[in-house]
Design a protein around this motif. Sequence first.
Motif: not given
Length: 147
Positions: A17-42
């Motif tokens: 528009n009238v400025s010499d800077h352009s606004p940036m818009f970031i869409k914040l959404t979480r990426l759904q990751q379906h990772t298995r929890v590694p086996f842990k020996f207690f």
Amino acid sequence: MWMQQWGHMPMEYGLPNVSDHSPMFIKLTRLQQHTRVPFKFFNVWVEHREFLYTVEMRWHSVKNKEPGKNLWLKLKGLQSNLKVLNNQEFRATTQKIEQARADLQHIQESMLHGYTNILQAQEKITLQTLEKWSTIEENIMKQNSRA
């Protein structure tokens, strides 16, 4: 950390528009990751009364001619058995500690009103239970912190 959670976010640039800077818009959404929890020996599992029996039964149940595959099958089968043992015996240690503390408080309040040998025995058993679960929880937390 930020890049792992938000590094995939799309960014759009607006018009300056009238400025010499352009606004940036970031869409914040979480990426759904379906990772298995590694086996842990207690390590606390080793002290359980059924641990050695569980390991022996699984170890003798798998027979394969290839030694490497035989070992892998035994360990893979043992993993499910140990998960069951963990879910049955070692889940909700914090709740077990809280319950033991509440029981101890109730017993000690009862002892103020009238001391008996039965209350003394109950107090001793409850203190042992509280110490057992506190030690188990501490060992699990210590092992998790080192992982």
